[in-house]
Design a protein around this motif. Sequence first.
Motif, short mmCIF file in Angstrom:
data_model
loop_
_atom_site.label_atom_id
_atom_site.label_comp_id
_atom_site.label_asym_id
_atom_site.label_seq_id
_atom_site.Cartn_x
_atom_site.Cartn_y
_atom_site.Cartn_z
N GLN A 5 14.03 -1.77 15.74
CA GLN A 5 14.98 -1.25 14.77
C GLN A 5 14.42 -1.36 13.36
OE1 GLN A 5 17.76 0.23 15.46
NE2 GLN A 5 18.50 0.52 13.38
N ARG A 6 13.79 -2.46 13.05
CA ARG A 6 13.24 -2.66 11.72
C ARG A 6 12.12 -1.65 11.45
NH1 ARG A 6 13.16 -7.74 11.92
NH2 ARG A 6 11.06 -8.04 12.76
N THR A 7 11.29 -1.39 12.44
CA THR A 7 10.20 -0.44 12.29
C THR A 7 10.73 0.97 12.06
OG1 THR A 7 8.81 -1.77 13.74
CG2 THR A 7 8.13 0.49 13.36
N PHE A 8 11.79 1.35 12.76
CA PHE A 8 12.42 2.66 12.57
C PHE A 8 12.89 2.80 11.12
CE2 PHE A 8 17.13 3.05 12.36
CZ PHE A 8 17.21 4.37 11.95
N SER A 9 13.49 1.75 10.58
CA SER A 9 13.97 1.79 9.20
C SER A 9 12.81 1.90 8.22
CB SER A 9 14.80 0.54 8.89
OG SER A 9 15.93 0.46 9.73
N GLU A 10 11.75 1.17 8.48
CA GLU A 10 10.58 1.20 7.60
C GLU A 10 9.95 2.58 7.57
OE1 GLU A 10 9.23 -3.48 8.30
OE2 GLU A 10 8.12 -1.82 9.23
N ILE A 11 9.87 3.22 8.72
CA ILE A 11 9.28 4.56 8.78
C ILE A 11 10.15 5.56 8.02
CG2 ILE A 11 8.61 6.45 10.31
CD1 ILE A 11 8.04 4.25 12.45
N LEU A 36 2.45 10.53 14.37
CA LEU A 36 3.23 9.44 13.76
C LEU A 36 3.20 8.20 14.64
CD1 LEU A 36 6.28 11.45 12.38
CD2 LEU A 36 4.45 10.40 11.05
N CYS A 37 3.27 8.40 15.95
CA CYS A 37 3.18 7.25 16.86
C CYS A 37 1.86 6.52 16.67
CB CYS A 37 3.31 7.70 18.31
SG CYS A 37 4.98 8.22 18.78
N GLY A 38 0.78 7.29 16.53
CA GLY A 38 -0.51 6.67 16.34
C GLY A 38 -0.64 5.98 15.00
N THR A 39 -0.07 6.60 13.96
CA THR A 39 -0.14 6.03 12.61
C THR A 39 0.62 4.72 12.52
OG1 THR A 39 -0.37 8.20 11.58
CG2 THR A 39 0.44 6.40 10.18
N TRP A 40 1.81 4.70 13.13
CA TRP A 40 2.69 3.54 12.99
C TRP A 40 2.62 2.56 14.16
CZ3 TRP A 40 5.16 2.59 8.48
CH2 TRP A 40 5.22 3.64 7.56
N GLY A 41 1.98 2.98 15.25
CA GLY A 41 1.86 2.09 16.40
C GLY A 41 3.18 1.78 17.07
N VAL A 42 4.05 2.81 17.16
CA VAL A 42 5.37 2.63 17.78
C VAL A 42 5.58 3.71 18.83
CG1 VAL A 42 6.36 1.53 15.74
CG2 VAL A 42 6.49 4.03 16.00
N THR A 46 11.15 5.46 18.70
CA THR A 46 11.29 4.94 17.34
C THR A 46 11.05 6.04 16.32
OG1 THR A 46 10.60 2.75 18.04
CG2 THR A 46 10.47 3.23 15.70
N ILE A 47 10.00 6.85 16.54
CA ILE A 47 9.72 7.96 15.63
C ILE A 47 10.89 8.93 15.63
CG2 ILE A 47 8.25 9.97 15.25
CD1 ILE A 47 7.02 7.30 14.40
N GLY A 48 11.44 9.21 16.80
CA GLY A 48 12.59 10.12 16.88
C GLY A 48 13.78 9.60 16.10
N GLN A 49 14.01 8.29 16.15
CA GLN A 49 15.12 7.70 15.39
C GLN A 49 14.90 7.85 13.89
OE1 GLN A 49 14.92 3.73 17.04
NE2 GLN A 49 16.70 4.08 18.33
#
Length: 243
Positions: A5-11, A36-42, A46-49
């Motif tokens: 959840q925190r990572t989704f907010s940060e992105i 984006l998945c590769g950039t953020w490692g998620v 999470t990217i969809g959120q």
Amino acid sequence: MADEQRTFSEIADHYRERILSGALEPGSRLPSSEELCGTWGVTTTTIGQALQALAVERHVCMTPRGTFVADEPRWTLTPRDRLTRVQRAGSFLAEGETSIVLAAELTRPPLHVAELLDLDEGAQVVRREWVAGRGRTRTAYAVTWYPATYLAVAPELLNTAPGLNHTITNKVLEATKRTITHARDDMHARTANAREANHLGVPVGSTIMAGAHRWSDEDGVIEYGEWCLPKLFTVGYEYRPNP
């Protein structure tokens, strides 16, 4: 779950800031979900959120061809954001935003303004009425009030010249040698009166977000403003809860 959840907010925060700052221009395409998945490692979830959050706020448009920055993003700055920009850069406007002064006059204030500015009976104020916009979109209609005594050191308060309005708060602070140390915002939803509707470019009676800000120091209110935003505009702010 908490980390995800925190990572989704940060992105979402990252791309929101890039859009608001103008680093990502209207119509520009964001990287694909896979990138984006590769950039953020998620995960793609999470990217969809994150992208859904930006879409709900109308910062981006999601299409089968990809995700694009909205052509005319329907967002504007909160008073807190505007104050932060004054303190950092001397201007209360966002990137790509402009303003026009409709009136700048010396007048008798409404009772609530006189009380907020702690003025004696019969004292006058400077009233500045202005509208801000981005392209064809109006982003805010506002009236700001200052004690008339400021005119002795900041005569620009009565100037309506283009290009001056966005720096007026900073000029007042420099001239009066005061520093804003406390701020309060109040907001409520209501319908637009004829004047507000005209300047926002919406029908009379449209739903709007209205509010007021007070920027003060230990000696009292430095600037008081009343403003309103068109419906469906997004405003937001961050805060840190007490542990």
